[in-house]
Design a protein around this motif. Structure first.
Motif, mmCIF file in Angstrom:
data_model
loop_
_atom_site.group_PDB
_atom_site.id
_atom_site.type_symbol
_atom_site.label_atom_id
_atom_site.label_comp_id
_atom_site.label_asym_id
_atom_site.label_seq_id
_atom_site.Cartn_x
_atom_site.Cartn_y
_atom_site.Cartn_z
ATOM 1 N N TRP A 98 -9.501 14.491 53.148
ATOM 2 C CA TRP A 98 -9.036 13.123 52.961
ATOM 3 C C TRP A 98 -8.456 12.916 51.562
ATOM 4 N N ILE A 99 -9.033 13.573 50.558
ATOM 5 C CA ILE A 99 -8.505 13.448 49.197
ATOM 6 C C ILE A 99 -7.122 14.066 49.097
ATOM 7 N N VAL A 100 -6.960 15.280 49.629
ATOM 8 C CA VAL A 100 -5.660 15.954 49.577
ATOM 9 C C VAL A 100 -4.609 15.157 50.342
ATOM 10 N N LEU A 101 -4.964 14.687 51.539
ATOM 11 C CA LEU A 101 -4.009 13.901 52.320
ATOM 12 C C LEU A 101 -3.731 12.552 51.660
ATOM 13 N N GLY A 102 -4.757 11.971 51.045
ATOM 14 C CA GLY A 102 -4.578 10.691 50.377
ATOM 15 C C GLY A 102 -3.633 10.768 49.192
ATOM 16 N N LEU A 103 -3.497 11.957 48.637
ATOM 17 C CA LEU A 103 -2.583 12.163 47.514
ATOM 18 C C LEU A 103 -1.199 12.608 47.968
ATOM 19 N N SER A 104 -1.037 12.846 49.260
ATOM 20 C CA SER A 104 0.229 13.428 49.712
ATOM 21 C C SER A 104 0.687 12.839 51.045
ATOM 22 N N LEU A 105 0.583 13.624 52.101
ATOM 23 C CA LEU A 105 1.150 13.240 53.388
ATOM 24 C C LEU A 105 0.404 12.094 54.063
ATOM 25 N N GLY A 106 -0.887 11.997 53.837
ATOM 26 C CA GLY A 106 -1.642 10.884 54.408
ATOM 27 C C GLY A 106 -1.200 9.560 53.817
ATOM 28 N N LYS A 107 -0.977 9.551 52.505
ATOM 29 C CA LYS A 107 -0.459 8.352 51.847
ATOM 30 C C LYS A 107 0.911 7.993 52.405
ATOM 31 N N ALA A 108 1.765 9.014 52.552
ATOM 32 C CA ALA A 108 3.104 8.782 53.093
ATOM 33 C C ALA A 108 3.031 8.240 54.514
ATOM 34 N N ALA A 109 2.070 8.740 55.305
ATOM 35 C CA ALA A 109 1.925 8.282 56.687
ATOM 36 C C ALA A 109 1.515 6.812 56.732
ATOM 37 N N LEU A 110 0.595 6.420 55.871
ATOM 38 C CA LEU A 110 0.133 5.032 55.858
ATOM 39 C C LEU A 110 1.268 4.092 55.454
ATOM 40 N N TYR A 111 2.007 4.467 54.405
ATOM 41 C CA TYR A 111 3.160 3.653 53.997
ATOM 42 C C TYR A 111 4.189 3.588 55.110
ATOM 43 N N SER A 112 4.344 4.692 55.841
ATOM 44 C CA SER A 112 5.327 4.745 56.917
ATOM 45 C C SER A 112 4.944 3.821 58.061
ATOM 46 N N VAL A 113 3.652 3.739 58.365
ATOM 47 C CA VAL A 113 3.175 2.824 59.408
ATOM 48 C C VAL A 113 3.450 1.380 59.003
ATOM 49 N N VAL A 114 3.161 1.057 57.742
ATOM 50 C CA VAL A 114 3.445 -0.297 57.247
ATOM 51 C C VAL A 114 4.944 -0.566 57.309
ATOM 52 N N ASN A 115 5.733 0.428 56.947
ATOM 53 C CA ASN A 115 7.192 0.274 56.933
ATOM 54 C C ASN A 115 7.746 0.012 58.324
ATOM 55 N N ILE A 116 7.289 0.787 59.325
ATOM 56 C CA ILE A 116 7.825 0.593 60.683
ATOM 57 C C ILE A 116 7.351 -0.741 61.246
ATOM 58 N N THR A 117 6.150 -1.169 60.858
ATOM 59 C CA THR A 117 5.673 -2.484 61.282
ATOM 60 C C THR A 117 6.574 -3.583 60.726
ATOM 61 N N ALA A 118 6.942 -3.432 59.458
ATOM 62 C CA ALA A 118 7.839 -4.403 58.840
ATOM 63 C C ALA A 118 9.203 -4.385 59.519
ATOM 64 N N ARG A 119 9.679 -3.211 59.841
ATOM 65 C CA ARG A 119 10.996 -3.099 60.491
ATOM 66 C C ARG A 119 10.979 -3.757 61.875
ATOM 67 N N LEU A 120 9.932 -3.496 62.650
ATOM 68 C CA LEU A 120 9.863 -4.008 64.022
ATOM 69 C C LEU A 120 9.657 -5.526 64.063
#
Length: 262
Positions: free
Chosen positions: A15-37
């Motif tokens: 969780w720490i490694v993902l939170g610093l990298s791809l996991g963080k990007a995934a969470l921002y991406s979910v927020v982003n697509i929600t905003a887009r939709l």
């Protein structure tokens, strides 16, 4: 250390490694697509820009670009460092070495071709169906360093995504007792999730890419080509991004418009 405590530490580490990298990007991406939709504007009329310019001053823009790539690779270094606790053979264990350069290159080119052409068709289909935003692969100013920076950016993406989403995640989930299928599903969904900001189409396309890449990496059938060798995946990913980034920067606007990319 007990088995339960060891598993908890491994889980926390993931969780720490993902939170610093791809996991963080995934969470921002979910927020982003929600905003887009929920924006009220159809996805097909929205735009996602990759490799955006950071400053109107060329030297400052170059500095920001290089700093972004350099610091973006820190989670990769962290993941490799954590795996190195196993001993000096960790890089060889995941195939991040020069043991088979010719074979790794050949497999990488083959995988890039296998993904690239259908990927372009899938992007065009997604644009046609209205489930994919217009992706501008490069918005850098036309400078002497533009292409070199795009090449570095492509390599950065290849290392970050393949080392963490495939090699590191496989090693650590294997330590947790996960089976091959469970790992492939998790890795593929992770890959798709941090591309959600581009729309539903790229999410699905990257899930398919994730299945192919993680299956190849773990497949006994490719013991002498892909089995636990991450270099072919890094090569393939880098080539795909080089074509997308540099091609976008060099291809005439009229051609991009014909493909729905401009």
């Amino acid at each position: 250390m007990s088995t339960v405590e060891s598993r908890r530490r491994i889980g926390a580490e993931i969780w720490i490694v993902l939170g610093l990298s791809l996991g963080k990007a995934a969470l921002y991406s979910v927020v982003n697509i929600t905003a887009r939709l929920t924006d009220g504007t159809p996805l097909a009329e929205q735009t996602a820009t990759l490799n955006a310019s950071q400053s109107e001053r060329p030297w400052l823009d170059l500095t920001y670009q290089l700093l972004g790539i350099g610091f973006g690779l820190v989670p990769v270094a962290l993941a490799l460092y954590l795996l190195s606790a196993r001993g000096r053979g960790s890089l060889a264990r995941i195939g991040l070495d020069r043991a088979r350069p010719g074979r790794d290159l050949a497999w990488g080119v083959g995988l890039a071709a296998l993904i690239g052409i259908p990927g372009l068709a899938f992007y065009s289909l997604g644009r046609l169906l209205g489930i994919t935003v217009e992706v501008q692969a490069s918005a850098l100013n036309d400078q002497w360093w533009t292409v070199p920076v795009l090449l570095l950016s492509a390599l950065y993406n290849g290392l970050l995504e393949e080392v963490i989403a495939v090699a590191y995640l496989y090693e650590r989930t294997h330590d947790l007792g996960w089976g091959r299928v469970r790992f492939i599903v998790a890795s593929s969904l992770l890959r798709g999730s941090y591309h959600l900001y581009q729309g539903i189409g790229p999410f699905l396309g990257n899930v398919v890419m994730g299945v192919l890449f993680s299956w190849f990496y773990t497949s006994p059938r490719f013991r002498h080509g892909g089995r636990h060798r991450i270099v072919p995946l890094v090569v393939a990913h880098t080539l795909l991004d080089v074509v997308a980034f540099v091609g976008y920067a060099l291809v005439p606007v009229e051609w991009l418009a014909a493909m729905g990319a401009a």
